[in-house]
Enzyme design. Structure first.
Site, PDB file in Angstrom:
ATOM      1  N   HIS A  48       1.674  -3.666   9.417  1.00  0.00           N
ATOM      2  CA  HIS A  48       3.095  -3.502   9.105  1.00  0.00           C
ATOM      3  C   HIS A  48       3.905  -2.911  10.246  1.00  0.00           C
ATOM      4  O   HIS A  48       3.368  -2.211  11.109  1.00  0.00           O
ATOM      5  CB  HIS A  48       3.263  -2.569   7.895  1.00  0.00           C
ATOM      6  CG  HIS A  48       2.814  -3.166   6.609  1.00  0.00           C
ATOM      7  ND1 HIS A  48       3.578  -4.048   5.888  1.00  0.00           N
ATOM      8  CD2 HIS A  48       1.667  -3.010   5.901  1.00  0.00           C
ATOM      9  CE1 HIS A  48       2.914  -4.416   4.794  1.00  0.00           C
ATOM     10  NE2 HIS A  48       1.751  -3.801   4.786  1.00  0.00           N
TER      11      HIS A  48
ATOM     12  N   HIS B 203       0.837  -1.207   0.000  1.00  0.00           N
ATOM     13  CA  HIS B 203       0.000   0.000   0.000  1.00  0.00           C
ATOM     14  C   HIS B 203       0.876   1.264   0.000  1.00  0.00           C
ATOM     15  O   HIS B 203       0.568   2.232  -0.684  1.00  0.00           O
ATOM     16  CB  HIS B 203      -0.913   0.011   1.224  1.00  0.00           C
ATOM     17  CG  HIS B 203      -2.159  -0.806   1.054  1.00  0.00           C
ATOM     18  ND1 HIS B 203      -2.150  -2.173   1.032  1.00  0.00           N
ATOM     19  CD2 HIS B 203      -3.459  -0.444   0.882  1.00  0.00           C
ATOM     20  CE1 HIS B 203      -3.400  -2.624   0.868  1.00  0.00           C
ATOM     21  NE2 HIS B 203      -4.207  -1.585   0.773  1.00  0.00           N
TER      22      HIS B 203
HETATM   23  C1  LIG Z   1      -4.693  -6.226 -14.913  1.00  0.00           C
HETATM   24  C2  LIG Z   1      -6.056  -5.809 -14.473  1.00  0.00           C
HETATM   25  C3  LIG Z   1      -6.738  -4.806 -15.278  1.00  0.00           C
HETATM   26  C4  LIG Z   1      -6.646  -6.267 -13.354  1.00  0.00           C
HETATM   27  C5  LIG Z   1      -6.081  -7.219 -12.409  1.00  0.00           C
HETATM   28  C6  LIG Z   1      -6.906  -7.064 -11.145  1.00  0.00           C
HETATM   29  C7  LIG Z   1      -6.425  -7.860  -9.995  1.00  0.00           C
HETATM   30  C8  LIG Z   1      -7.359  -8.897  -9.464  1.00  0.00           C
HETATM   31  C9  LIG Z   1      -5.204  -7.643  -9.433  1.00  0.00           C
HETATM   32  C10 LIG Z   1      -4.664  -8.272  -8.182  1.00  0.00           C
HETATM   33  C11 LIG Z   1      -4.369  -7.156  -7.245  1.00  0.00           C
HETATM   34  C12 LIG Z   1      -4.079  -7.583  -5.838  1.00  0.00           C
HETATM   35  C13 LIG Z   1      -4.706  -8.793  -5.248  1.00  0.00           C
HETATM   36  C14 LIG Z   1      -3.240  -6.843  -5.150  1.00  0.00           C
HETATM   37  C15 LIG Z   1      -2.851  -7.104  -3.733  1.00  0.00           C
HETATM   38  C16 LIG Z   1      -2.937  -5.805  -2.972  1.00  0.00           C
HETATM   39  C17 LIG Z   1      -2.540  -6.036  -1.558  1.00  0.00           C
HETATM   40  C18 LIG Z   1      -3.433  -6.778  -0.682  1.00  0.00           C
HETATM   41  C19 LIG Z   1      -1.329  -5.587  -1.146  1.00  0.00           C
HETATM   42  C20 LIG Z   1      -0.819  -5.785   0.220  1.00  0.00           C
HETATM   43  O1  LIG Z   1      -0.546  -4.515   0.763  1.00  0.00           O
HETATM   44  P1  LIG Z   1       0.309  -4.377   2.075  1.00  0.00           P
HETATM   45  O2  LIG Z   1       0.424  -2.897   2.321  1.00  0.00           O
HETATM   46  O3  LIG Z   1      -0.437  -5.051   3.175  1.00  0.00           O
HETATM   47  O4  LIG Z   1       1.631  -5.006   1.789  1.00  0.00           O
END
Ligand SMILES: CC(C)=CCC/C(C)=C/CC/C(C)=C/CC/C(C)=C/COP(=O)(O)O
Length: 181
Positions: free
Chosen positions: A143, A101
């Site tokens: 985090h 994030h």
């Molecule tokens: C390519 C296109 C148009 C769409 C794909 C959409 C899709 C389902 C993408 C996956 C995105 C995803 C699951 C991202 C994870 C985000 C996340 C939970 C990050 C963790 O964040 P943090 O700050 O806790 O490390």
């Protein structure tokens, strides 16, 4: 970081603010950003807007891959006080270094400030949003501070890479042909 995790659970010091923190969390999540950018790209009639949105999509995907690679290499577990109740995660999201994030917030913030013409109050809001998303990661207990600080640095640096590899109708004609109506 544990002491700053004041919204880590309903029973925590600021537990009543947890629902708001989770809304902030979704505002920096990959799914709304990726799907929103993709939708904008499909709807866009102007070639200038398409170029910006295509590069934003490229930046978001690059960010997702880079964060997944670093998380998979470092394998730092999330803080023990974290409750794993996040909206849509991928396997490496069980790890915490770096914060995806925070990386996305810094990347999107630089991207918007550079490519959108916004009044000063809106520019300030964009920076505040990136800071709030980042701080909320520690407050939610997701985090450690170092995950977030490194995430911000990574996202900031990644924007420079995106700018350096900027996709244009001249450098990537086949890609742009896909989106021209
Ligand atoms: C390519 C296109 C148009 C769409 C794909 C959409 C899709 C389902 C993408 C996956 C995105 C995803 C699951 C991202 C994870 C985000 C996340 C939970 C990050 C963790 O964040 P943090 O700050 O806790 O490390």
């Amino acid at each position: 970081s544990k002491r700053l995790g004041v919204c880590a659970g309903e029973g925590s010091a600021w537990g009543s603010a947890r629902p708001l923190m989770k809304v902030i969390e979704i505002s920096g999540h990959g799914v709304p950003w990726l799907l929103g950018t993709f939708y904008g790209l499909c709807q866009s009639d102007s070639s200038a807007a398409r170029e910006v949105l295509l590069n934003l999509l490229f930046a978001l995907l690059l960010d997702l891959v880079l964060v997944a690679v670093v998380k998979g290499l470092v394998k730092r577990p999330r803080p023990t006080h974290n409750k794993m109740d996040m909206f849509v995660t991928i396997s490496v999201d069980k790890y915490s270094f770096p914060s995806g994030h925070a990386t996305r917030a810094a990347l999107v913030c630089r991207f918007i400030l550079r490519h959108l013409v916004l009044a000063v109050p809106l520019r300030v809001l964009v920076v505040l949003w990136a800071l709030i998303v980042s701080i909320s990661r520690v407050m939610l207990g997701r985090h450690n501070m170092t995950d977030v600080l490194f995430g911000l640095l990574l996202g900031y640096a990644l924007y420079s890479v995106v700018e350096h590899c900027w996709l244009s109708p001249l450098s990537a004609p086949a890609l742009f042909a896909l989106w021209s109506h």
